[in-house]
Design a protein around this motif. Sequence first.
Motif, PDB file in Angstrom:
ATOM      1  N   SER A 179     -10.646  -9.119 -18.087  1.00 34.70           N
ATOM      2  CA  SER A 179     -10.580  -9.495 -16.681  1.00 34.70           C
ATOM      3  C   SER A 179     -10.048 -10.914 -16.512  1.00 34.70           C
ATOM      4  CB  SER A 179     -11.968  -9.379 -16.036  1.00 34.70           C
ATOM      5  OG  SER A 179     -12.454  -8.057 -16.070  1.00 34.70           O
ATOM      6  N   VAL A 180     -10.539 -11.831 -17.336  1.00 36.51           N
ATOM      7  CA  VAL A 180     -10.077 -13.220 -17.271  1.00 36.51           C
ATOM      8  C   VAL A 180      -8.572 -13.295 -17.538  1.00 36.51           C
ATOM      9  CG1 VAL A 180     -10.243 -15.510 -18.337  1.00 36.51           C
ATOM     10  CG2 VAL A 180     -12.323 -14.169 -17.919  1.00 36.51           C
ATOM     11  N   SER A 181      -8.115 -12.564 -18.538  1.00 39.31           N
ATOM     12  CA  SER A 181      -6.691 -12.597 -18.877  1.00 39.31           C
ATOM     13  C   SER A 181      -5.838 -12.072 -17.729  1.00 39.31           C
ATOM     14  CB  SER A 181      -6.420 -11.799 -20.157  1.00 39.31           C
ATOM     15  OG  SER A 181      -6.538 -10.397 -19.956  1.00 39.31           O
ATOM     16  N   GLN A 182      -6.349 -11.073 -16.999  1.00 38.62           N
ATOM     17  CA  GLN A 182      -5.590 -10.536 -15.874  1.00 38.62           C
ATOM     18  C   GLN A 182      -5.510 -11.532 -14.724  1.00 38.62           C
ATOM     19  OE1 GLN A 182      -6.568  -6.603 -14.542  1.00 38.62           O
ATOM     20  NE2 GLN A 182      -5.905  -5.649 -16.456  1.00 38.62           N
ATOM     21  N   GLY A 232     -14.376  -9.777 -11.407  1.00 38.71           N
ATOM     22  CA  GLY A 232     -14.066  -8.874 -12.506  1.00 38.71           C
ATOM     23  C   GLY A 232     -15.327  -8.161 -12.941  1.00 38.71           C
ATOM     24  N   GLY A 233     -15.392  -6.879 -12.703  1.00 38.06           N
ATOM     25  CA  GLY A 233     -16.598  -6.143 -13.073  1.00 38.06           C
ATOM     26  C   GLY A 233     -16.401  -4.657 -12.947  1.00 38.06           C
ATOM     27  N   ARG A 234     -15.272  -4.199 -13.447  1.00 36.81           N
ATOM     28  CA  ARG A 234     -14.966  -2.775 -13.285  1.00 36.81           C
ATOM     29  C   ARG A 234     -15.695  -1.947 -14.350  1.00 36.81           C
ATOM     30  NH1 ARG A 234      -8.948  -0.313 -11.785  1.00 36.81           N
ATOM     31  NH2 ARG A 234      -9.783   1.523 -10.739  1.00 36.81           N
ATOM     32  N   PHE A 235     -16.983  -2.167 -14.414  1.00 42.06           N
ATOM     33  CA  PHE A 235     -17.840  -1.422 -15.345  1.00 42.06           C
ATOM     34  C   PHE A 235     -19.241  -1.301 -14.762  1.00 42.06           C
ATOM     35  CE2 PHE A 235     -17.443  -5.894 -16.539  1.00 42.06           C
ATOM     36  CZ  PHE A 235     -18.743  -6.331 -16.395  1.00 42.06           C
ATOM     37  N   VAL A 236     -19.428  -1.852 -13.553  1.00 45.26           N
ATOM     38  CA  VAL A 236     -20.747  -1.847 -12.929  1.00 45.26           C
ATOM     39  C   VAL A 236     -21.048  -0.454 -12.374  1.00 45.26           C
ATOM     40  CG1 VAL A 236     -22.151  -2.799 -11.073  1.00 45.26           C
ATOM     41  CG2 VAL A 236     -20.586  -4.288 -12.349  1.00 45.26           C
ATOM     42  N   THR A 237     -22.209   0.078 -12.723  1.00 49.46           N
ATOM     43  CA  THR A 237     -22.603   1.397 -12.244  1.00 49.46           C
ATOM     44  C   THR A 237     -23.214   1.300 -10.848  1.00 49.46           C
ATOM     45  OG1 THR A 237     -24.827   1.198 -13.171  1.00 49.46           O
ATOM     46  CG2 THR A 237     -23.107   2.118 -14.609  1.00 49.46           C
ATOM     47  N   PRO A 238     -23.168   2.376 -10.089  1.00 50.10           N
ATOM     48  CA  PRO A 238     -23.820   2.371  -8.769  1.00 50.10           C
ATOM     49  C   PRO A 238     -25.302   2.012  -8.849  1.00 50.10           C
ATOM     50  CG  PRO A 238     -22.374   4.276  -8.981  1.00 50.10           C
ATOM     51  CD  PRO A 238     -22.425   3.638 -10.334  1.00 50.10           C
ATOM     52  N   ALA A 239     -25.958   2.444  -9.906  1.00 51.20           N
ATOM     53  CA  ALA A 239     -27.389   2.156 -10.042  1.00 51.20           C
ATOM     54  C   ALA A 239     -27.648   0.657 -10.190  1.00 51.20           C
ATOM     55  CB  ALA A 239     -27.963   2.908 -11.248  1.00 51.20           C
ATOM     56  N   ILE A 240     -26.821  -0.022 -10.976  1.00 52.14           N
ATOM     57  CA  ILE A 240     -26.973  -1.474 -11.154  1.00 52.14           C
ATOM     58  C   ILE A 240     -26.695  -2.193  -9.840  1.00 52.14           C
ATOM     59  CG2 ILE A 240     -25.923  -3.506 -12.220  1.00 52.14           C
ATOM     60  CD1 ILE A 240     -27.794  -2.155 -14.114  1.00 52.14           C
ATOM     61  N   GLU A 299      -7.868  -1.606  -7.696  1.00 47.95           N
ATOM     62  CA  GLU A 299      -6.684  -0.781  -7.539  1.00 47.95           C
ATOM     63  C   GLU A 299      -6.020  -0.483  -8.880  1.00 47.95           C
ATOM     64  OE1 GLU A 299      -3.949  -2.433  -4.782  1.00 47.95           O
ATOM     65  OE2 GLU A 299      -5.377  -2.443  -3.108  1.00 47.95           O
ATOM     66  N   GLY A 300      -5.545   0.742  -9.023  1.00 48.91           N
ATOM     67  CA  GLY A 300      -4.751   1.105 -10.189  1.00 48.91           C
ATOM     68  C   GLY A 300      -5.423   0.744 -11.502  1.00 48.91           C
ATOM     69  N   LEU A 301      -4.701  -0.034 -12.318  1.00 49.90           N
ATOM     70  CA  LEU A 301      -5.207  -0.446 -13.625  1.00 49.90           C
ATOM     71  C   LEU A 301      -5.920  -1.794 -13.583  1.00 49.90           C
ATOM     72  CD1 LEU A 301      -2.036   0.449 -15.768  1.00 49.90           C
ATOM     73  CD2 LEU A 301      -4.089   1.837 -15.420  1.00 49.90           C
ATOM     74  N   ASP A 302      -6.006  -2.403 -12.398  1.00 55.61           N
ATOM     75  CA  ASP A 302      -6.554  -3.750 -12.276  1.00 55.61           C
ATOM     76  C   ASP A 302      -8.023  -3.810 -12.692  1.00 55.61           C
ATOM     77  OD1 ASP A 302      -4.127  -4.531 -11.316  1.00 55.61           O
ATOM     78  OD2 ASP A 302      -4.768  -4.739  -9.226  1.00 55.61           O
ATOM     79  N   GLN A 303      -8.351  -4.852 -13.442  1.00 54.82           N
ATOM     80  CA  GLN A 303      -9.740  -5.138 -13.806  1.00 54.82           C
ATOM     81  C   GLN A 303     -10.338  -6.200 -12.888  1.00 54.82           C
ATOM     82  OE1 GLN A 303     -11.412  -3.430 -16.380  1.00 54.82           O
ATOM     83  NE2 GLN A 303      -9.555  -2.196 -16.190  1.00 54.82           N
ATOM     84  N   VAL A 304      -9.537  -6.728 -11.963  1.00 56.99           N
ATOM     85  CA  VAL A 304      -9.985  -7.800 -11.081  1.00 56.99           C
ATOM     86  C   VAL A 304      -9.541  -7.498  -9.657  1.00 56.99           C
ATOM     87  CG1 VAL A 304      -9.938  -9.538 -12.892  1.00 56.99           C
ATOM     88  CG2 VAL A 304      -7.902  -9.187 -11.479  1.00 56.99           C
ATOM     89  N   VAL A 305     -10.224  -8.127  -8.713  1.00 56.34           N
ATOM     90  CA  VAL A 305      -9.842  -8.039  -7.308  1.00 56.34           C
ATOM     91  C   VAL A 305     -10.055  -9.423  -6.694  1.00 56.34           C
ATOM     92  CG1 VAL A 305     -12.147  -7.255  -6.594  1.00 56.34           C
ATOM     93  CG2 VAL A 305     -10.169  -6.798  -5.149  1.00 56.34           C
ATOM     94  N   GLU A 306      -9.110  -9.849  -5.872  1.00 55.77           N
ATOM     95  CA  GLU A 306      -9.240 -11.142  -5.206  1.00 55.77           C
ATOM     96  C   GLU A 306     -10.015 -10.968  -3.909  1.00 55.77           C
ATOM     97  OE1 GLU A 306      -6.600 -15.063  -3.870  1.00 55.77           O
ATOM     98  OE2 GLU A 306      -5.593 -13.272  -4.655  1.00 55.77           O
ATOM     99  N   VAL A 307     -10.925 -11.902  -3.638  1.00 57.15           N
ATOM    100  CA  VAL A 307     -11.734 -11.842  -2.430  1.00 57.15           C
ATOM    101  C   VAL A 307     -11.644 -13.166  -1.682  1.00 57.15           C
ATOM    102  CG1 VAL A 307     -13.361 -10.122  -3.321  1.00 57.15           C
ATOM    103  CG2 VAL A 307     -13.816 -12.546  -3.691  1.00 57.15           C
ATOM    104  N   GLY A 308     -11.869 -13.105  -0.375  1.00 52.56           N
ATOM    105  CA  GLY A 308     -11.828 -14.287   0.460  1.00 52.56           C
ATOM    106  C   GLY A 308     -13.171 -14.987   0.509  1.00 52.56           C
ATOM    107  N   PRO A 309     -13.263 -16.055   1.317  1.00 54.09           N
ATOM    108  CA  PRO A 309     -14.501 -16.853   1.402  1.00 54.09           C
ATOM    109  C   PRO A 309     -15.735 -16.048   1.806  1.00 54.09           C
ATOM    110  CG  PRO A 309     -12.665 -17.997   2.437  1.00 54.09           C
ATOM    111  CD  PRO A 309     -12.173 -16.608   2.128  1.00 54.09           C
TER     112      PRO A 309
END
Length: 218
Positions: free
Chosen positions: A18-21, A183-191, A203-213
Amino acid sequence: MSTGAFSIDQLMELAGLSVSQVVYRVHPINKGRRVLVAVGPGNNGGDGLVAARHLRHYGYQPTIYYPKRSKNELYQRLAKQLEDLDVPFVDDFPKALSSADHVVDAIFGFSFSGEVREPFPAVINAMAETQVSVTSVDAPSSWDIEEGPPKSGVGSNFHPNFLISLTAPKPLVKHFKGRHFIGGRFVTPAIAAKYDFDVPEYEGLDQVVEVGPSGQKL
């Protein structure tokens, strides 16, 4: 996350990917290949080592500053993987910084507390004063997980350009003014339900998503 049957190796690999992406997104290769990765002695540093390996395979030229090497086998293997890729390890952070195009701050993460110990005060001050862009992993090093930057002393003027929050944002993000990624494309709904946080849509193959304030997806 261990309740989801993940090993520390798996989580570190996913975090480092995730960091590398994020680095690839905010500092594409055409902006300069030389990435200096400042590595701390714990899990945050391990994430940085993994990220450096991925960056090397992307075509970057990472350099590692790792003054407090862990004796843990996992960290030793991560360092050996980089050595086998001819990634240099350096002892002089200011000198390495002077020729870097981008910096990854993987010194201290969410578990940091107390005083910043040698040799890291000078490193954090250098990152605070440099004109080179900096990406911090999970937390800007020296920041309190709840209160953000220290009121005075080491890190009080450290405001990195980019931050990647791993798994979920920490309370300190309310003090962060740069571009923020999750970056956390491994978190389960239960967690997510147990700890009452929302998992963003990746989205797609992304391991990260950008978010606003306010946490909205950008």
